[in-house]
Design an enzyme around this catalytic site. Structure first.
Site, short mmCIF file in Angstrom:
data_model
loop_
_atom_site.label_atom_id
_atom_site.label_comp_id
_atom_site.label_asym_id
_atom_site.label_seq_id
_atom_site.Cartn_x
_atom_site.Cartn_y
_atom_site.Cartn_z
N GLY A 152 -11.15 -1.84 5.37
CA GLY A 152 -11.46 -1.43 6.73
C GLY A 152 -10.32 -1.79 7.68
NE ARG A 157 9.46 -2.99 12.87
CZ ARG A 157 10.69 -2.89 12.38
NH1 ARG A 157 10.91 -2.93 11.09
NH2 ARG A 157 11.72 -2.76 13.20
CG ASN A 169 -1.29 2.06 13.29
OD1 ASN A 169 -1.71 1.97 14.45
ND2 ASN A 169 -1.57 3.10 12.52
CE LYS A 218 -5.35 4.93 18.11
NZ LYS A 218 -5.52 6.40 18.08
CD GLU A 234 -7.18 -14.57 6.60
OE1 GLU A 234 -6.33 -15.47 6.52
OE2 GLU A 234 -7.99 -14.31 5.70
MO1 MOS Z 1 -9.40 -13.92 2.84
S1 MOS Z 1 -10.79 -15.17 3.48
O1 MOS Z 1 -8.25 -14.88 2.08
O2 MOS Z 1 -10.00 -12.46 2.34
#
Ligand code: MOS
Length: 739
Positions: A473, A619, A622, A624, A696
């Site tokens: 996703g 960089r 994208n 979006k 993350e």
């Molecule tokens: Mo991640 S929590 O290393 O998919």
């Protein structure tokens, strides 16, 4: 191709396609329901049977007997698989769970049986008729209590990122004129992704094919081979679309093992999905933590000592939550100490969830920083800026490849109108609402991993990219297509991307926010080779031609790219591997989160009013899809701050709220306007793409920024997540009594 020197200028720097906010190329497939997810595949020439997993009804103990007669006599039931007829099973390398219990049970809802039937309903009815005799034994379910006998991880080995001391922390802390010493807790959390874990398994002789939902195909093959005791060459995993993972689908979980076993024993193609109510206790979760933060500072706000001790628990062989990672990198300070403790718990297995370690560690550290700023009567933004460092705090010889933490904080403060924040807590009201603002820094490592890819050029000028990278996703399809289009000098609609199939060249998959940087670099390497092949076809020196607008040219000689494949498809394959740059430089991503909340004076209901993230992550391939990653992560941060908590029943040993009614996550009505600023930045030490991950980073710090905003609004400091309204309500009564 080996990457061992910082990247110079290359074809990606043209930025004709890369760096553009292109709509995701898999979007139409998804919005029209034509993207096929694991459970939906129609497998030619087979009528699948349905498996239903039965979870253990106890947390720890032994299975005496599973009475199966009633289930087996039900119409449609084909078979029942338990540990006694499954054959030998090992564990995988990543998870500690054996994924089919018996006779010992390691945690509640561990899979103990699979009922296979002609229809899903028959399998479910059969499962309800199984009668299981257990012998329960006493388990450890309370993290605080279990902490007393916890083990300290890797003491004395600073390089293990577990337990380390630089200079003399205790002495430094004792002599600091300003001190903070507080305990913060984070609860167990669930990934709660939309698509449940699901697999369709089919055997052809020794060959096993699984259509599944797995973030890291390579780990999946490795672990499934290990568990079933078969040759990895005989396994093919297909996971082309994934309805969310957040780390919860890193590798093999019970659905894939159960489906593979059931298919082997019944000779049928078997489909299995975990019912939602099984997912919370059967699979993995982000484990709860108890963290002690100590910060010592001089009157001018210079941090002199910083100590972070953290306790988490897990089943035997399970790992500790690495909450101290960010504390080791983020702020300067001479005397430093971090310590991880791991306690034995018989709850379901704790493992990776989005920004594992950093997300929960920063929930604590960044409240502590806010508290310390208050003690010093300093602005929390200023206090953070004051303690920035351009060299690694534990090792001054290691510089950060790029680090714009200060710029993130300053840019954010300006944009968010931070100067309008009340310096005193409970200093701003609007009708029945108390208003407050909070800030937190963000930091997350930028790992990059070896990745292979294959590219094909057809005589129609179509470039097909193949790698077993996944798209959970996040936008992998799109950024990979952009990379190939840029490299080959064509438009993005001339690129076809094939992902999520272990028969394709190996990628490190989607995890640890390494997916985008790693997979596009692998595609870059394969495209460099394809360019050379094309140049050869046209009689050009390798590395001399310009690829642009579908043409290949050297000086006034110009050909259509497609012409290179006139006498047959051109195919190139390569992988990007890495030298020592990640040792030489500390490679991280940074950010700052700003939040405004309103807290109702009477009910203490908390509403998040505005959110801003400023991110600095190399960089941006994208803008979006990157922004979508960040706003999704910010949403998850709202959940972590205010709602998400797996409630442990410490008598029975399970998570009580194991469905989406009881495990609360934010809905649209909970989320206000979200602003994201992506700071312009290239990191040539990463790869020729000069990119880093962002998926993350967007989560790290958000919850603390909300906690700090709640404090600024109310004057109530909550150190136990989630910050549910009753905690403020109780504390404000206490406040009034104390006044
Ligand atoms: Mo991640 S929590 O290393 O998919």
């Amino acid at each position: 191709m080996k990457f061992d020197k910082p990247a110079g200028k290359n074809a990606i720097d043209q930025l004709k396609v890369v760096g553009k906010p292109i709509d995701r190329i898999d979007g139409p497939l998804k919005t029209t329901g034509r993207a096929t997810y694991a459970y939906e595949h129609q497998i030619a020439e087979t009528k699948p049977a349905y498996g239903y997993i039965v979870g253990a009804g106890i947390a720890k103990g032994r299975i005496e007997a599973i009475h199966q007669t009633a289930a087996k006599s039900l119409p449609g039931v084909i078979g029942v698989i338990t540990a006694s007829n499954a054959g030998p099973l090992k564990t995988g390398r990543f998870y500690a769970d054996r994924l089919l219990a018996g006779p010992d049970v390691d945690h509640y809802h561990q899979a103990i049986a699979i009922v296979v039937a002609e229809s899903f309903e028959q399998a479910r009815a059969g499962a309800a008729l199984l009668r299981v005799d257990y012998v329960k034994s006493k388990g450890s379910f309370d993290l605080k209590k279990a902490g007393a006998s916890a083990t300290i991880l890797n003491p004395g080995r600073p390089s293990t990122a577990a337990t380390a001391e630089v200079s003399s922390f205790e002495d430094g802390f004792k002599s600091a004129p300003f001190k903070l010493d507080e305990i913060y807790t984070t609860p167990d959390q669930s990934h709660a992704m939309m698509e449940p874990h699901a697999t369709i398994a089919k055997w052809d002789g020794e060959k096993l094919t699984c259509w599944c939902s797995i973030q890291q195909i390579n780990w999946g093959v490795r672990d499934l081979a290990n568990i079933l005791g078969i040759d990895p060459k005989n396994i093919r995993l297909i996971s082309a679309f994934i309805g969310g993972g957040f780390g919860g689908k890193g590798t093999v979980l019970s659905d894939i093992v159960a489906a593979s076993l059931a298919a082997r024993l019944t000779g049928r193609t078997v489909k299995i999905t975990l019912q939602r109510t099984l997912m919370f206790n059967n699979t993995i979760h982000r484990p709860a933590t108890i963290q002690r933060l100590r910060i010592g500072a001089d009157a001018d706000g210079t941090i002199t000592s910083i100590g972070h001790e953290s306790l988490s628990g897990n089943i035997p062989r399970g790992f500790a939550e690495y909450t101290t990672t960010s504390t080791r990198t983020l702020y300067a300070g001479k005397n430093r100490m971090t310590q991880l403790k791991l306690a034995l718990l018989n709850l379901p297995e704790g493992a990776a969830m989005r920004a594992p370690g950093e997300a929960s560690g920063m929930m604590a550290l960044e409240i502590a920083m806010d508290e310390m700023a208050a003690k010093l009567k300093m602005d929390p933004v200023e206090f953070r800026i004051k303690n920035d460092t351009q060299v690694h705090p534990e090792n001054p010889k290691r510089t950060f490849s790029t680090r714009l933490l200060v710029e993130c904080l300053q840019t954010g403060a300006k944009k968010f109108k931070w100067e309008s924040r009340s310096k005193q807590p409970r200093g701003k009201e609007e009708g029945d609402w108390l208003l407050g603002m909070g800030v937190a820094s963000a930091v997350r490592g930028a790992p990059i991993m070896k990745c292979a890819a294959r590219v094909r050029l057809s005589n129609k000028g179509i470039v097909t990219v193949e790698t077993d990278m996944t798209d959970i996703g996040t936008g992998s399809y799109t950024i990979i297509a952009q990379t190939a289009a840029e490299m080959m000098g064509i438009e993005i609609n001339k690129v076809v991307v094939k992902l999520g199939d272990s028969s394709l060249p190996e990628s490190p998959g989607s995890a640890g926010q390494w997916g985008a940087a790693s997979s596009t670099s692998g595609v870059y390497a394969a495209c460099v080779k394809l360019r050379e092949k094309v140049e050869q076809m046209f009689g050009f020196e390798p590395g001399t031609a310009e690829f642009s607008d579908g043409k290949v040219s050297v000086k006034n000689k110009k050909y259509s790219l497609s012409k290179a494949a006139d006498s047959g498809e051109l195919i190139s394959e390569d992988e990007m591997t890495y030298g020592e740059l990640s040792r030489e430089f500390a490679q991280d991503t940074f950010g700052a989160h700003f939040v405004e909340v309103a807290v109702n004076k009477y009910s203490c209901e908390i509403r998040v009013r505005r959110m801003l993230a400023v991110c600095h992550a190399g960089r941006i391939l994208n803008p979006k899809t990157a922004r979508s990653q960040v706003i999704g992560a910010m949403t998850m941060g709202v959940g972590a701050a205010l709602m998400e908590e797996l409630v442990v029943d410490t008598n029975v040993g399970f998570f009580v709220n194991h469905d989406l009614a009881g495990y609360e996550v934010p809905v649209h009505a909970d989320i206000p306007h979200q602003d994201v600023i992506l700071l312009e930045d290239l990191d040539p030490t990463m790869s020729p793409m000069k990119a880093k991950g962002i998926g993350e980073l967007g989560l790290v710090g958000v919850a603390a920024a909300i906690a700090n905003a709640v404090y600024n609004a109310t004057g109530v400091r909550i150190r136990e997540y989630p910050i549910s309204l009753h905690k403020i309500l109780e504390s404000s009564y206490n406040l009034e009594e104390n006044n």
